[in-house]
Design an enzyme around this catalytic site. Structure first.
Site, PDB file in Angstrom:
ATOM      1  N   LYS A 280       1.165  -1.609  -0.054  1.00  0.00           N
ATOM      2  CA  LYS A 280      -0.042  -0.606   0.146  1.00  0.00           C
ATOM      3  C   LYS A 280       0.760   1.126  -0.336  1.00  0.00           C
ATOM      4  O   LYS A 280       0.366   2.375  -0.872  1.00  0.00           O
ATOM      5  CB  LYS A 280      -1.423  -0.282   1.332  1.00  0.00           C
TER       6      LYS A 280
ATOM      7  N   ARG B 110      -9.623   0.617   8.785  1.00  0.00           N
ATOM      8  CA  ARG B 110      -9.272  -1.080   8.787  1.00  0.00           C
ATOM      9  C   ARG B 110     -10.445  -1.955  10.281  1.00  0.00           C
ATOM     10  O   ARG B 110     -10.098  -2.888   9.665  1.00  0.00           O
ATOM     11  CB  ARG B 110      -8.471  -0.971  10.060  1.00  0.00           C
TER      12      ARG B 110
ATOM     13  N   ARG C 153      11.425  -5.412   5.131  1.00  0.00           N
ATOM     14  CA  ARG C 153      11.761  -4.489   4.923  1.00  0.00           C
ATOM     15  C   ARG C 153      12.793  -3.423   5.690  1.00  0.00           C
ATOM     16  O   ARG C 153      13.216  -3.327   6.770  1.00  0.00           O
ATOM     17  CB  ARG C 153      10.062  -4.047   5.475  1.00  0.00           C
TER      18      ARG C 153
ATOM     19  N   ARG D  25      10.913  -1.468  11.189  1.00  0.00           N
ATOM     20  CA  ARG D  25      10.349  -0.923  11.660  1.00  0.00           C
ATOM     21  C   ARG D  25      10.185  -1.872  13.079  1.00  0.00           C
ATOM     22  O   ARG D  25       9.860  -3.911  12.605  1.00  0.00           O
ATOM     23  CB  ARG D  25       8.595  -0.511  11.195  1.00  0.00           C
TER      24      ARG D  25
ATOM     25  N   ARG E   8       0.010  -9.049  13.936  1.00  0.00           N
ATOM     26  CA  ARG E   8      -0.725  -8.155  12.830  1.00  0.00           C
ATOM     27  C   ARG E   8      -1.927  -8.545  11.260  1.00  0.00           C
ATOM     28  O   ARG E   8      -2.478  -7.914  11.199  1.00  0.00           O
ATOM     29  CB  ARG E   8       0.116  -7.065  12.121  1.00  0.00           C
TER      30      ARG E   8
END
Ligand code: AP5
Ligand code: MG
Length: 226
Positions: free
Chosen positions: A13, A88, A127, A154, A165
Site C-alpha cells: 500500500k 481497518r 522491509r 520498523r 498483525r
C-alpha cells in the site's frame, strides 16, 4: 481524485501510494505513518499508541476516526487524497462513509492489493524504512533515495509483532472489503509482480470507471492503443 488503498500488512500500500502521490500530486494519508510520527514526537497520543503498534494490535476506532476526520478537513485534501491504512474495521468504514458524505466527497476507486500470507511474512521481515520520510524499501537497500537517511527496521516488523498483525487483519479488516464490494468500487490486483508491474496495473485500475478487473482493463487499454 479520491483513492483508497486496501490490503494486508506488507501488501504494498505504502509503495503504491508513493507512486500515486507523485503521479497525481495529491496527499498520501497513511494512518500508520501518522501514528509513528506521534510516537516519534513523544505526544500523549504517541505514548498511548506505541505499545499497541509494537504488539501488532489496533488503536481504538474512536481515536482513529478522530485523526482521519481532522486530516480530511485540511485544505490540501480538497483536490483529492490517497487513503492508506484506514478504514481497518467495519465501524471505521461506516464512520468514513458518514464523513465523506458530510464533506461531499466520494471514492473514485478502491485498490485491493492481494498478496498471499507467505509473501507478506517474507516482505515484512526484510522491509527497511526511512526514519525521516517513512518511505519503504526492499531488503539490501543502502539508504533512502529521497533524503539519503540510513534505513531502519520498523518496530512492528520484528517477528513477535508480524503474526499478530496478519491475524488481526484477517479478523477485523477482511470484512471491510465487502463494505466496498457492494458499491462495485473495488479493483482487485494480484500484488505479486514487480513494483513497476503493480504500479502499471494500479494506474490502469484508477483509470477504469466500472470496477472491471485490472488485467482486463489493462488489456482493453492496450487493444484501444493498437
Ligand atoms: P500501517 O503502517 O498502516 O501498517 P500495515 O497496514 O501493517 O501495512 P504496512 O505499512 O506494513 O505495509 P504496506 O502495505 O504499506 O507495504 P509496503 O508498501 O511498506 O499501520 C501500522 C500500525 O498502526 C497498525 O498495525 C496499527 O497498530 C496502527 N494503525 C494504523 N492504522 C490504523 C487504523 N485505521 N486503525 C487502528 N490501528 C491502526 O511494502 C512492504 C515491503 O514490501 C517493502 O519492503 C516494499 O519495498 C516491498 N514491496 C512492495 N511491493 C512489492 C512488490 N510488488 N514485490 C516485492 N516487494 C514489494
Ligand atoms: Mg504502509
Amino acid at each position: 481524485m479520491n483513492l483508497l488503498l486496501y490490503g494486508a500488512p506488507g501488501s504494498g500500500k505504502g509503495t503504491q501510494a508513493n507512486m500515486l502521490r507523485e503521479h497525481f500530486g495529491i496527499p498520501h494519508i497513511a494512518t500508520g505513518d501518522m501514528l509513528r510520527a506521534e510516537i516519534q514526537a513523544g505526544t500523549e497520543l504517541g505514548r498511548k499508541a506505541q505499545p499497541i503498534l509494537a504488539a501488532g494490535q489496533y488503536v481504538s476506532d474512536a481515536i482513529m476516526i478522530g485523526i482521519v476526520r481532522h486530516r480530511l478537513g485540511e485544505p490540501d485534501c480538497t483536490p483529492g487524497f490517497i487513503m492508506d491504512g484506514f478504514p481497518r474495521t467495519v465501524p471505521q468504514a461506516e464512520a468514513l462513509d458518514d464523513l465523506m458524505h458530510e464533506l461531499d466527497k466520494r471514492f473514485d476507486r478502491v485498490i485491493y492489493l492481494k498478496v498471499p500470507v507467505d509473501d507478506l511474512l517474507h516482505r515484512l521481515s526484510g522491509r527497511l524504512v526511512c526514519p525521516q520520510c517513512q518511505r519503504t524499501y526492499p531488503p539490501g537497500t543502502a539508504a533512502c533515495a529521497a533524503d539519503a537517511s540510513v534505513l531502519v527496521q520498523r518496530e512492528d516488523d520484528k517477528p513477535e509483532a508480524v503474526r499478530p498483525r496478519i491475524e488481526i487483519y484477517l479478523e477485523k479488516t477482511v470484512p471491510v472489503l465487502d463494505h466496498y464490494r457492494h458499491g462495485r468500487l473495488v479493483s482487485e490486483i494480484d500484488g505479486r509482480g514487480t513494483i513497476e508491474e503493480i504500479s502499471s496495473q494500479v494506474l490502469t485500475a484508477v483509470a477504469s470507471k466500472n470496477g472491471q478487473p485490472a488485467r482486463a482493463a489493462h488489456a482493453a487499454v492496450k487493444k484501444q492503443k493498437a
